[in-house]
Design a protein around this motif. Structure first.
Motif, PDB file in Angstrom:
ATOM      1  N   GLU A 154       0.836  -1.201   0.000  1.00  0.00           N
ATOM      2  CA  GLU A 154       0.000   0.000   0.000  1.00  0.00           C
ATOM      3  C   GLU A 154       0.870   1.250   0.000  1.00  0.00           C
ATOM      4  O   GLU A 154       0.544   2.259  -0.627  1.00  0.00           O
ATOM      5  CB  GLU A 154      -0.917  -0.027   1.233  1.00  0.00           C
ATOM      6  N   LYS A 155       1.997   1.154   0.714  1.00  0.00           N
ATOM      7  CA  LYS A 155       2.924   2.301   0.730  1.00  0.00           C
ATOM      8  C   LYS A 155       3.598   2.454  -0.644  1.00  0.00           C
ATOM      9  O   LYS A 155       3.745   3.563  -1.156  1.00  0.00           O
ATOM     10  CB  LYS A 155       3.979   2.122   1.816  1.00  0.00           C
ATOM     11  N   VAL A 156       4.007   1.311  -1.205  1.00  0.00           N
ATOM     12  CA  VAL A 156       4.645   1.381  -2.534  1.00  0.00           C
ATOM     13  C   VAL A 156       3.676   1.986  -3.545  1.00  0.00           C
ATOM     14  O   VAL A 156       4.072   2.738  -4.439  1.00  0.00           O
ATOM     15  CB  VAL A 156       5.093  -0.032  -2.993  1.00  0.00           C
ATOM     16  N   PHE A 157       2.409   1.685  -3.363  1.00  0.00           N
ATOM     17  CA  PHE A 157       1.391   2.137  -4.330  1.00  0.00           C
ATOM     18  C   PHE A 157       1.295   3.662  -4.402  1.00  0.00           C
ATOM     19  O   PHE A 157       0.787   4.205  -5.382  1.00  0.00           O
ATOM     20  CB  PHE A 157       0.024   1.537  -3.968  1.00  0.00           C
ATOM     21  N   ARG A 158       1.825   4.347  -3.380  1.00  0.00           N
ATOM     22  CA  ARG A 158       1.795   5.820  -3.444  1.00  0.00           C
ATOM     23  C   ARG A 158       2.489   6.330  -4.704  1.00  0.00           C
ATOM     24  O   ARG A 158       2.146   7.385  -5.216  1.00  0.00           O
ATOM     25  CB  ARG A 158       2.468   6.413  -2.202  1.00  0.00           C
ATOM     26  N   LYS A 159       3.466   5.573  -5.183  1.00  0.00           N
ATOM     27  CA  LYS A 159       4.136   5.975  -6.426  1.00  0.00           C
ATOM     28  C   LYS A 159       3.184   5.916  -7.626  1.00  0.00           C
ATOM     29  O   LYS A 159       3.422   6.546  -8.643  1.00  0.00           O
ATOM     30  CB  LYS A 159       5.322   5.041  -6.718  1.00  0.00           C
ATOM     31  N   CYS A 160       2.172   5.079  -7.480  1.00  0.00           N
ATOM     32  CA  CYS A 160       1.247   4.868  -8.606  1.00  0.00           C
ATOM     33  C   CYS A 160       0.024   5.768  -8.501  1.00  0.00           C
ATOM     34  O   CYS A 160      -0.669   6.013  -9.493  1.00  0.00           O
ATOM     35  CB  CYS A 160       0.762   3.413  -8.623  1.00  0.00           C
ATOM     36  N   ALA A 161      -0.238   6.238  -7.255  1.00  0.00           N
ATOM     37  CA  ALA A 161      -1.545   6.832  -6.968  1.00  0.00           C
ATOM     38  C   ALA A 161      -1.756   8.178  -7.634  1.00  0.00           C
ATOM     39  O   ALA A 161      -2.882   8.667  -7.687  1.00  0.00           O
ATOM     40  CB  ALA A 161      -1.735   6.961  -5.454  1.00  0.00           C
ATOM     41  N   GLY A 162      -0.697   8.792  -8.133  1.00  0.00           N
ATOM     42  CA  GLY A 162      -0.891  10.023  -8.886  1.00  0.00           C
ATOM     43  C   GLY A 162      -1.746   9.790 -10.119  1.00  0.00           C
ATOM     44  O   GLY A 162      -2.483  10.668 -10.557  1.00  0.00           O
ATOM     45  N   CYS A 163      -1.646   8.580 -10.666  1.00  0.00           N
ATOM     46  CA  CYS A 163      -2.346   8.286 -11.921  1.00  0.00           C
ATOM     47  C   CYS A 163      -3.405   7.196 -11.795  1.00  0.00           C
ATOM     48  O   CYS A 163      -4.257   7.071 -12.674  1.00  0.00           O
ATOM     49  CB  CYS A 163      -1.348   7.859 -12.995  1.00  0.00           C
ATOM     50  N   HIS A 164      -3.302   6.353 -10.775  1.00  0.00           N
ATOM     51  CA  HIS A 164      -4.226   5.212 -10.668  1.00  0.00           C
ATOM     52  C   HIS A 164      -4.941   5.225  -9.326  1.00  0.00           C
ATOM     53  O   HIS A 164      -4.314   5.445  -8.294  1.00  0.00           O
ATOM     54  CB  HIS A 164      -3.466   3.883 -10.768  1.00  0.00           C
ATOM     55  N   ALA A 165      -6.229   4.909  -9.354  1.00  0.00           N
ATOM     56  CA  ALA A 165      -6.997   4.726  -8.129  1.00  0.00           C
ATOM     57  C   ALA A 165      -7.418   3.266  -8.011  1.00  0.00           C
ATOM     58  O   ALA A 165      -7.573   2.563  -9.014  1.00  0.00           O
ATOM     59  CB  ALA A 165      -8.234   5.622  -8.144  1.00  0.00           C
ATOM     60  N   VAL A 166      -7.575   2.822  -6.768  1.00  0.00           N
ATOM     61  CA  VAL A 166      -8.076   1.476  -6.513  1.00  0.00           C
ATOM     62  C   VAL A 166      -8.878   1.539  -5.220  1.00  0.00           C
ATOM     63  O   VAL A 166      -8.621   2.391  -4.375  1.00  0.00           O
ATOM     64  CB  VAL A 166      -6.905   0.460  -6.446  1.00  0.00           C
ATOM     65  N   GLY A 167      -9.856   0.669  -5.081  1.00  0.00           N
ATOM     66  CA  GLY A 167     -10.651   0.661  -3.854  1.00  0.00           C
ATOM     67  C   GLY A 167     -12.041   1.198  -4.114  1.00  0.00           C
ATOM     68  O   GLY A 167     -12.473   1.377  -5.261  1.00  0.00           O
ATOM     69  N   ALA A 168     -12.740   1.497  -3.020  1.00  0.00           N
ATOM     70  CA  ALA A 168     -14.129   1.928  -3.146  1.00  0.00           C
ATOM     71  C   ALA A 168     -14.227   3.169  -4.016  1.00  0.00           C
ATOM     72  O   ALA A 168     -13.466   4.113  -3.865  1.00  0.00           O
ATOM     73  CB  ALA A 168     -14.700   2.222  -1.763  1.00  0.00           C
ATOM     74  N   GLU A 169     -15.154   3.152  -4.940  1.00  0.00           N
ATOM     75  CA  GLU A 169     -15.438   4.298  -5.800  1.00  0.00           C
ATOM     76  C   GLU A 169     -14.241   4.762  -6.602  1.00  0.00           C
ATOM     77  O   GLU A 169     -14.167   5.923  -7.011  1.00  0.00           O
ATOM     78  CB  GLU A 169     -16.010   5.463  -4.973  1.00  0.00           C
ATOM     79  N   ALA A 170     -13.297   3.875  -6.785  1.00  0.00           N
ATOM     80  CA  ALA A 170     -12.151   4.263  -7.603  1.00  0.00           C
ATOM     81  C   ALA A 170     -12.622   4.587  -9.017  1.00  0.00           C
ATOM     82  O   ALA A 170     -13.451   3.876  -9.585  1.00  0.00           O
ATOM     83  CB  ALA A 170     -11.128   3.128  -7.643  1.00  0.00           C
TER      84      ALA A 170
END
Lengths: 418, 241
Positions: free
Chosen positions: B38-54
């Motif tokens: 989940e922490k590593v995913f911060r690198k991705c989160a600028g462009c990708h969402a995951v989870g509820a209502e993503a």
């Protein structure tokens, strides 16, 4: 028929008949662009694209295949092949630009017509001149365009670039490459020094005992600290620069015996790359829009200060703070396209914005860049903000900068040629 | 093989059954840790969402990613590359995701995903273990925390509410297209077409505030007004759709 001799300079008596004004096509305003490089092709494409057929656009360009001067140094370094630098005008034509492969041999500013070598004249409401550069005659004593096969300038893309590459590859082991660098202002300020880097890269692999001498009339040059650091790191001992304190501003060449005389000292060259002082391409002289060597323009619209029906783009114009580069020409072309559409069709005109970035490759994966933004003032195009790569940057950043330059090349050539 | 084993490691009970004995010890170590992922995913989160209502952002939302055919997330406009790979039958299984995350352009040369890749294998295992949760048990998704929205810059509601003028954006865009291609292809300079307007606005303000570290973009964004940024966002959002 009244003809203004000052503004119409035909190449020969036989062409005088072309001066008869043609009947104008009813209704549609006409834009004629002379020169199909970074400035000319961009302005033609943008006017055609954005006016959606409301403006008739003709591009006059003698060659069918255009080779970019930008990135040609990478060909000398073995990083690109020559085909990857070549473009045709098919996409401009399919985008609505009337592409005419011919030479413009006369411009009648009163009748507003351009005479073609192949016969006939083309009328215009607005004329755009984007001829690039020519060389100042006698700038390097002993050199003339007639000597360009012995001592190539390779400062226009295409056959000259290929000739220089062939000469470098044929150099004897331990031979000497001499560059006579140009005085300011000239096309692509970091270009000669990126070229030195690329020649050194090729020679280091094939001819490691060869020497490179730069004879330079300038005290300092673009990205100097970055290049000197890179040369020290990658090509230690190969490159020597003779600035004006070593007579770099007092140079003569002899193409027949391949010698270079630097303030009395004779250097025997195996390859001699002479890049003379530059001036606006011949067409600007023909139109009578030069003041000295360059054509002054109003930065708000890129209109000539001599004739409001003529716009001058890119290397040929004197505009202020922007360097002469393909990027600058492309940027200026968009401002000109907007101004021309506004004048001819009443479309909305926004304030002029300009930008430029020049990437240079020092060695494999060692790229650097310099860039700035500009705005138009009443006096000139004035610098707003800028940046430059730093010495001592890490290898990852330098590699990313190089990869970015490859992306830029793909982007700008798509923007210019479609 | 190691990748497949790790994938199954998320459900460790099955892993032993599929993994060759000789590899069992080797695969035990790199099991993905979803919490760390989940922490590593911060690198991705600028462009990708995951989870509820993503929702789709610059990149597609990643719920139900595992087992999905490439280039098929609903309502997302893909690069030619990913659309082609999908037609050719590329399905996002563990091995392909692992390879893609290591170096996106090595797997799909003309993807628009402008990410250098996760070189560290453990980072990839962890982030895939994290993403796996949103594929394996869809019923868990509503209970999961939504992706924390990355706040690169704090923009006022007024700035975010500006409706850009696409015509002005088209003129301004001529300055962008010297490097960024209008057809959305990415050959070393990122694609900027078809982005949701808010992502575009946030990115440009982040450059303007010099929070994002790129000198050319900082310079270009630095002289754009809020209205000009909104105009560009409006224009580029439509381009490529």
């Amino acid at each position: 028929m009244k003809l203004n001799r000052r503004s119409f300079i035909a190449a020969g008596a036989a062409t005088a008949g072309f001066a008869a004004p043609m009947l104008r096509a009813a209704g549609k305003p006409r834009v004629v662009v002379i020169g199909g490089g970074a400035g000319g092709a961009t302005v033609a494409r943008y006017v055609a694209k954005d006016s959606k057929g409301a403006i008739d656009v003709t591009l006059i360009e003698p060659t069918r295949h255009y080779y970019t001067c930008f990135f040609s140094n990478l060909y000398l370094g073995g990083f690109r092949d020559i085909e990857s630098l070549g473009y045709s005008y098919g996409k401009l034509a399919s985008g609505g630009v009337n592409v005419v492969h011919d030479w413009a041999i006369g411009i009648d500013r009163d009748a507003k017509t351009v005479a073609l070598a192949g016969g006939g004249t083309v009328p215009y409401d607005r004329l755009v001149l984007a001829p690039g550069i020519d060389f100042v005659e006698g700038a390097v004593p002993g050199w003339s365009v007639a000597a360009q096969n012995k001592m190539p300038h390779a400062y226009k893309g295409g056959s000259q670039t290929e000739l220089l590459k062939a000469q470098i590859d044929a150099m004897p082991q331990g031979g000497t490459y001499v560059m006579v660098a140009p005085p300011n202002p000239y096309r692509c300020p970091p270009g000669p020094y990126e070229r030195i880097s690329m020649v050194a890269h090729t020679l280091k692999a094939n001819n490691p005992t060869a020497k490179i001498i730069i004879v330079d009339p300038k005290e300092k040059f673009s990205k100097q600290a970055l290049f000197e650091e890179g040369w020290d790191t990658h090509y230690s001992g190969m490159i020597e620069r003779l600035g004006p304190d070593f007579g770099g501003d007092k140079v003569e060449v002899n193409p027949d015996d391949m010698t270079v005389n630097v303030d009395g000292e004779i250097i025997k060259a195996d390859v001699c790359n002479v890049i003379p002082a530059m001036k606006a391409g011949r067409v600007c002289d023909m139109a009578g829009v030069n003041d000295g060597n360059w054509a002054p323009v109003n930065g708000h619209t890129m209109q000539s200060r001599m004739d409001e029906n003529i716009h001058v783009l890119g290397d040929a114009c004197a505009q202020g703070d922007m360097p002469k580069s393909g990027f600058s020409a492309n940027s200026q072309a968009k401002v000109a396209a907007m101004a021309i559409r506004g004048a001819l069709t009443g479309s909305k005109v926004f304030p002029a914005k300009f930008s430029n970035t020049c990437w240079s490759l020092i060695d494999a994966d060692d790229g650097v860049k310099v860039g700035a933004t500009y705005e138009a003032t009443d006096e000139k195009i004035a610098k707003v903000d800028g940046f430059i790569s730093q010495t001592g940057e890490d290898a990852t950043l330098r590699k990313a900068t190089y990869e970015e330059s490859v992306g830029w090349y793909a982007g700008i050539t798509a923007d210019i040629f479609g | 093989m190691r990748g497949i084993a790790t994938y199954l490691g998320a459900a460790a009970v099955f892993a032993a059954a599929f993994v060759h004995q000789a590899q069992a010890e080797e695969v035990a170590a790199p099991l993905g840790d979803p919490a760390r992922g989940e922490k590593v995913f911060r690198k991705c989160a600028g462009c990708h969402a995951v989870g509820a209502e993503a929702a789709n952002k610059v990149g597609p939302q990643l719920n139900g990613l595992f087992g999905r055919t490439a280039g098929t997330a609903p309502d997302f406009t893909y690069s030619d590359g990913l659309a082609r790979e999908g037609r050719n039958g590329l399905v996002w299984d563990y091995d392909h995701l692992d390879a893609y995350l290591e170096n996106p352009k090595a797997l799909v040369s003309d993807t628009r995903m402008n990410f250098r890749g996760l070189k560290d294998a453990q980072d990839r295992h962890d982030v895939l273990a994290y993403l796996r949760q949103f594929s394996d048990n869809p019923r868990d998704i509503p209970e999961a925390e939504p992706t924390a929205l990355s706040k690169e810059v704090d923009l006022s509601a007024e700035v975010l509410a500006i409706v850009g003028d696409p015509a002005y954006g088209e003129y301004l865009s001529s300055e962008c297209s010297t490097c960024h291609q209008r057809n959305g292809s990415d050959q070393g300079i990122p694609s900027i077409t078809g982005w949701p307007t808010e992502d575009f606005v946030v990115a440009m303000h982040a450059y303007k505030a010099k929070v994002r570290p790129h000198p050319v973009m900082q310079m270009m964004a630095g002289r754009l007004s809020d209205e000009e940024i909104a105009a560009l966002a409006a224009y580029f959002a439509e381009l490529g759709h």
